[in-house]
Motif scaffolding. Structure first.
Motif, PDB file in Angstrom:
ATOM      1  N   ASP A  51       0.796  -1.229   0.000  1.00 23.34           N
ATOM      2  CA  ASP A  51       0.000   0.000   0.000  1.00 23.34           C
ATOM      3  C   ASP A  51       0.827   1.278   0.000  1.00 23.34           C
ATOM      4  O   ASP A  51       0.477   2.246  -0.677  1.00 23.34           O
ATOM      5  N   THR A  52       1.927   1.303   0.752  1.00 20.72           N
ATOM      6  CA  THR A  52       2.729   2.529   0.795  1.00 20.72           C
ATOM      7  C   THR A  52       3.376   2.814  -0.556  1.00 20.72           C
ATOM      8  O   THR A  52       3.567   3.963  -0.929  1.00 20.72           O
ATOM      9  N   VAL A  53       3.723   1.769  -1.298  1.00 15.97           N
ATOM     10  CA  VAL A  53       4.294   1.923  -2.628  1.00 15.97           C
ATOM     11  C   VAL A  53       3.199   2.296  -3.622  1.00 15.97           C
ATOM     12  O   VAL A  53       3.360   3.184  -4.461  1.00 15.97           O
ATOM     13  N   ALA A  54       2.063   1.627  -3.507  1.00 17.29           N
ATOM     14  CA  ALA A  54       0.946   1.888  -4.415  1.00 17.29           C
ATOM     15  C   ALA A  54       0.471   3.336  -4.319  1.00 17.29           C
ATOM     16  O   ALA A  54       0.085   3.949  -5.326  1.00 17.29           O
ATOM     17  N   LYS A  55       0.517   3.909  -3.126  1.00 17.15           N
ATOM     18  CA  LYS A  55       0.040   5.277  -2.918  1.00 17.15           C
ATOM     19  C   LYS A  55       0.752   6.252  -3.849  1.00 17.15           C
ATOM     20  O   LYS A  55       0.134   7.159  -4.415  1.00 17.15           O
ATOM     21  N   GLY A  56       2.057   6.067  -4.013  1.00 16.46           N
ATOM     22  CA  GLY A  56       2.813   6.955  -4.888  1.00 16.46           C
ATOM     23  C   GLY A  56       2.336   6.890  -6.327  1.00 16.46           C
ATOM     24  O   GLY A  56       2.228   7.916  -7.010  1.00 16.46           O
ATOM     25  N   TYR A  57       2.017   5.689  -6.795  1.00 22.41           N
ATOM     26  CA  TYR A  57       1.533   5.526  -8.165  1.00 22.41           C
ATOM     27  C   TYR A  57       0.113   6.057  -8.329  1.00 22.41           C
ATOM     28  O   TYR A  57      -0.234   6.653  -9.354  1.00 22.41           O
ATOM     29  N   LEU A  58      -0.731   5.865  -7.312  1.00 26.37           N
ATOM     30  CA  LEU A  58      -2.102   6.363  -7.384  1.00 26.37           C
ATOM     31  C   LEU A  58      -2.128   7.886  -7.410  1.00 26.37           C
ATOM     32  O   LEU A  58      -2.953   8.487  -8.111  1.00 26.37           O
ATOM     33  N   ASP A  59      -1.229   8.513  -6.649  1.00 24.92           N
ATOM     34  CA  ASP A  59      -1.181   9.974  -6.621  1.00 24.92           C
ATOM     35  C   ASP A  59      -0.737  10.558  -7.964  1.00 24.92           C
ATOM     36  O   ASP A  59      -1.122  11.666  -8.332  1.00 24.92           O
ATOM     37  N   LYS A  60       0.066   9.783  -8.693  1.00 25.59           N
ATOM     38  CA  LYS A  60       0.585  10.261  -9.979  1.00 25.59           C
ATOM     39  C   LYS A  60      -0.297   9.881 -11.165  1.00 25.59           C
ATOM     40  O   LYS A  60      -0.198  10.477 -12.229  1.00 25.59           O
ATOM     41  N   ASN A  61      -1.131   8.866 -10.980  1.00 22.57           N
ATOM     42  CA  ASN A  61      -1.927   8.344 -12.090  1.00 22.57           C
ATOM     43  C   ASN A  61      -3.418   8.350 -11.744  1.00 22.57           C
ATOM     44  O   ASN A  61      -3.909   7.461 -11.040  1.00 22.57           O
ATOM     45  N   GLU A  62      -4.133   9.344 -12.273  1.00 24.04           N
ATOM     46  CA  GLU A  62      -5.554   9.466 -11.974  1.00 24.04           C
ATOM     47  C   GLU A  62      -6.369   8.335 -12.581  1.00 24.04           C
ATOM     48  O   GLU A  62      -7.511   8.104 -12.176  1.00 24.04           O
ATOM     49  N   ASP A  63      -5.783   7.633 -13.557  1.00 19.18           N
ATOM     50  CA  ASP A  63      -6.507   6.539 -14.193  1.00 19.18           C
ATOM     51  C   ASP A  63      -6.360   5.222 -13.439  1.00 19.18           C
ATOM     52  O   ASP A  63      -6.827   4.179 -13.892  1.00 19.18           O
ATOM     53  N   LEU A  64      -5.693   5.274 -12.264  1.00 22.15           N
ATOM     54  CA  LEU A  64      -5.547   4.086 -11.425  1.00 22.15           C
ATOM     55  C   LEU A  64      -6.242   4.305 -10.085  1.00 22.15           C
ATOM     56  O   LEU A  64      -6.287   5.428  -9.572  1.00 22.15           O
ATOM     57  N   THR A  65      -6.765   3.223  -9.525  1.00 19.08           N
ATOM     58  CA  THR A  65      -7.388   3.283  -8.207  1.00 19.08           C
ATOM     59  C   THR A  65      -6.988   2.042  -7.427  1.00 19.08           C
ATOM     60  O   THR A  65      -6.354   1.136  -7.982  1.00 19.08           O
ATOM     61  N   GLY A  66      -7.332   1.987  -6.161  1.00 19.44           N
ATOM     62  CA  GLY A  66      -6.938   0.820  -5.379  1.00 19.44           C
ATOM     63  C   GLY A  66      -7.656   0.734  -4.049  1.00 19.44           C
ATOM     64  O   GLY A  66      -8.258   1.704  -3.583  1.00 19.44           O
ATOM     65  N   PHE A  67      -7.589  -0.445  -3.449  1.00 22.38           N
ATOM     66  CA  PHE A  67      -8.152  -0.631  -2.110  1.00 22.38           C
ATOM     67  C   PHE A  67      -7.285  -1.624  -1.343  1.00 22.38           C
ATOM     68  O   PHE A  67      -6.705  -2.561  -1.928  1.00 22.38           O
ATOM     69  N   VAL A  68      -7.185  -1.406  -0.047  1.00 25.03           N
ATOM     70  CA  VAL A  68      -6.423  -2.303   0.823  1.00 25.03           C
ATOM     71  C   VAL A  68      -7.232  -3.570   1.037  1.00 25.03           C
ATOM     72  O   VAL A  68      -8.453  -3.522   1.217  1.00 25.03           O
ATOM     73  N   ILE A  69      -6.566  -4.708   0.988  1.00 28.09           N
ATOM     74  CA  ILE A  69      -7.254  -5.984   1.182  1.00 28.09           C
ATOM     75  C   ILE A  69      -7.774  -6.069   2.607  1.00 28.09           C
ATOM     76  O   ILE A  69      -7.004  -5.957   3.569  1.00 28.09           O
ATOM     77  N   GLU A  70      -9.071  -6.252   2.758  1.00 27.99           N
ATOM     78  CA  GLU A  70      -9.697  -6.299   4.082  1.00 27.99           C
ATOM     79  C   GLU A  70      -9.182  -7.478   4.898  1.00 27.99           C
ATOM     80  O   GLU A  70      -8.980  -8.580   4.380  1.00 27.99           O
ATOM     81  N   ASN A  71      -8.974  -7.200   6.186  1.00 22.18           N
ATOM     82  CA  ASN A  71      -8.534  -8.224   7.131  1.00 22.18           C
ATOM     83  C   ASN A  71      -7.198  -8.857   6.766  1.00 22.18           C
ATOM     84  O   ASN A  71      -6.869  -9.954   7.234  1.00 22.18           O
ATOM     85  N   ALA A  72      -6.452  -8.185   5.897  1.00 24.96           N
ATOM     86  CA  ALA A  72      -5.136  -8.726   5.527  1.00 24.96           C
ATOM     87  C   ALA A  72      -4.178  -8.532   6.684  1.00 24.96           C
ATOM     88  O   ALA A  72      -4.172  -7.495   7.345  1.00 24.96           O
ATOM     89  N   GLU A  73      -3.372  -9.535   6.939  1.00 20.45           N
ATOM     90  CA  GLU A  73      -2.369  -9.399   7.984  1.00 20.45           C
ATOM     91  C   GLU A  73      -1.300  -8.403   7.536  1.00 20.45           C
ATOM     92  O   GLU A  73      -0.951  -8.340   6.370  1.00 20.45           O
ATOM     93  N   GLU A  74      -0.823  -7.614   8.472  1.00 21.49           N
ATOM     94  CA  GLU A  74       0.212  -6.652   8.139  1.00 21.49           C
ATOM     95  C   GLU A  74       1.480  -7.378   7.680  1.00 21.49           C
ATOM     96  O   GLU A  74       1.868  -8.399   8.244  1.00 21.49           O
ATOM     97  N   ALA A  75       2.082  -6.844   6.647  1.00 21.64           N
ATOM     98  CA  ALA A  75       3.292  -7.454   6.104  1.00 21.64           C
ATOM     99  C   ALA A  75       4.506  -6.656   6.571  1.00 21.64           C
ATOM    100  O   ALA A  75       4.809  -5.601   6.037  1.00 21.64           O
ATOM    101  N   GLY A  76       5.175  -7.153   7.595  1.00 26.74           N
ATOM    102  CA  GLY A  76       6.329  -6.453   8.118  1.00 26.74           C
ATOM    103  C   GLY A  76       7.554  -6.642   7.228  1.00 26.74           C
ATOM    104  O   GLY A  76       7.665  -7.634   6.500  1.00 26.74           O
ATOM    105  N   THR A  77       8.465  -5.687   7.256  1.00 25.11           N
ATOM    106  CA  THR A  77       9.689  -5.786   6.468  1.00 25.11           C
ATOM    107  C   THR A  77      10.905  -5.783   7.387  1.00 25.11           C
ATOM    108  O   THR A  77      10.905  -5.164   8.453  1.00 25.11           O
ATOM    109  N   ALA A  78      11.957  -6.485   6.952  1.00 22.74           N
ATOM    110  CA  ALA A  78      13.167  -6.634   7.763  1.00 22.74           C
ATOM    111  C   ALA A  78      14.385  -6.734   6.857  1.00 22.74           C
ATOM    112  O   ALA A  78      14.263  -6.960   5.646  1.00 22.74           O
TER     113      ALA A  78
END
Length: 268
Positions: free
Chosen positions: A201-228
């Protein structure tokens, strides 16, 4: 004659002493140079896939350097541990093989420590958490997972989103296509070859802000994906990085980096 011979011998002896002294100075200088070299910071080679703004990317308008949240974090860790960092841009699917073949010392590339990956590499503690997002052309009107039925969904090769797509496929009939880089997924959607893509989602946000022809939604009840951070098996760096990450969390520095890259124009 005897006096001349004595003077000549004294001159030769003085020359020998001078030469010995010079040699000693050279050896001393060489020793000092070695000592200086030994004190230079150790260089760690970091692998990353620089197609994932705001984590790691190249903003060509500002130069060719790789920048982003993970880059700032790597530099902050290196400063605490007294290392220098050399960055290598590698396709995401090639990062773990590069660790296993000792071509790099660690990975910082928004990588999730899945159980499958843990079989091959070791991970630091989690330093950031995010969610999965379904991104699609606005005209597709895809607003929930069930509406992916019969669609072609793009994912980044070897990513946690690829695993999520396989999970979705168990209940929804989708065709999964993989690409090496996130911009490729976006281009495939724009070209009409992909109906949707799964992107963090944090990566997708950048593309959505730049591209009005794209949209998106966060997957409901999805477990958070931590990074390390990832390391070769049994690497001593894991403990060192854990300590540095803990210090950055406690000092508030990590939170400042998150605000810089996820709540500012620099992330776009």
């Amino acid at each position: 004659m005897k006096k001349l011979i004595m003077i000549f011998m004294l001159v030769i002896f003085a020359g020998v002493l001078t030469a010995c002294g010079a040699s000693g100075n050279e050896e001393g200088q060489a020793s000092n140079e070695k000592e200086t070299t030994s004190k230079e910071k150790k260089v760690l080679v970091m692998g990353t896939s620089a197609d994932y703004p705001p984590f790691e990317f190249v903003q060509t308008s500002q130069g060719e350097d790789i920048i982003g949240f993970d880059i700032d974090l790597a530099n902050a860790i290196a400063e605490k541990l007294d290392y220098e960092i050399e960055i290598k841009d590698i396709d995401f699917s090639g990062l773990i093989p590069a660790l296993q073949s000792n071509k790099i010392d660690f990975v910082l590339s928004s990588m999730t420590p899945t159980e499958e990956r843990k079989e091959n590499v070791d991970f630091s503690q989690i330093y950031y958490e995010a969610n999965h997002m379904i991104v699609s052309p606005t005209e597709s009107n895809i607003g929930k997972i069930e509406e992916l039925e019969g669609k072609t969904v793009g994912v980044q090769l070897a990513s946690i989103q690829a695993d999520k797509a396989e999970e979705i496929k168990e209940n929804v009939d989708i065709t999964i296509e993989s690409r090496n880089r996130i911009p490729e997924l976006v281009q495939e959607m724009k070209a009409g070859r992909f109906d949707a893509a799964i992107i963090e989602d944090t990566v997708a946000k950048g593309y959505l802000d730049k591209n009005e022809d794209l949209t998106g939604f966060v997957i409901e009840n999805a477990e958070e994906a931590g990074t390390a951070a990832a390391f070769p098996k049994n690497s001593e760096l894991v403990e060192e990085f854990d300590q540095a990450i803990t210090e950055l969390k406690e000092s508030g520095e990590l939170e400042e980096m998150i605000k810089k890259w996820f709540d500012s124009e620099e992330s776009q």
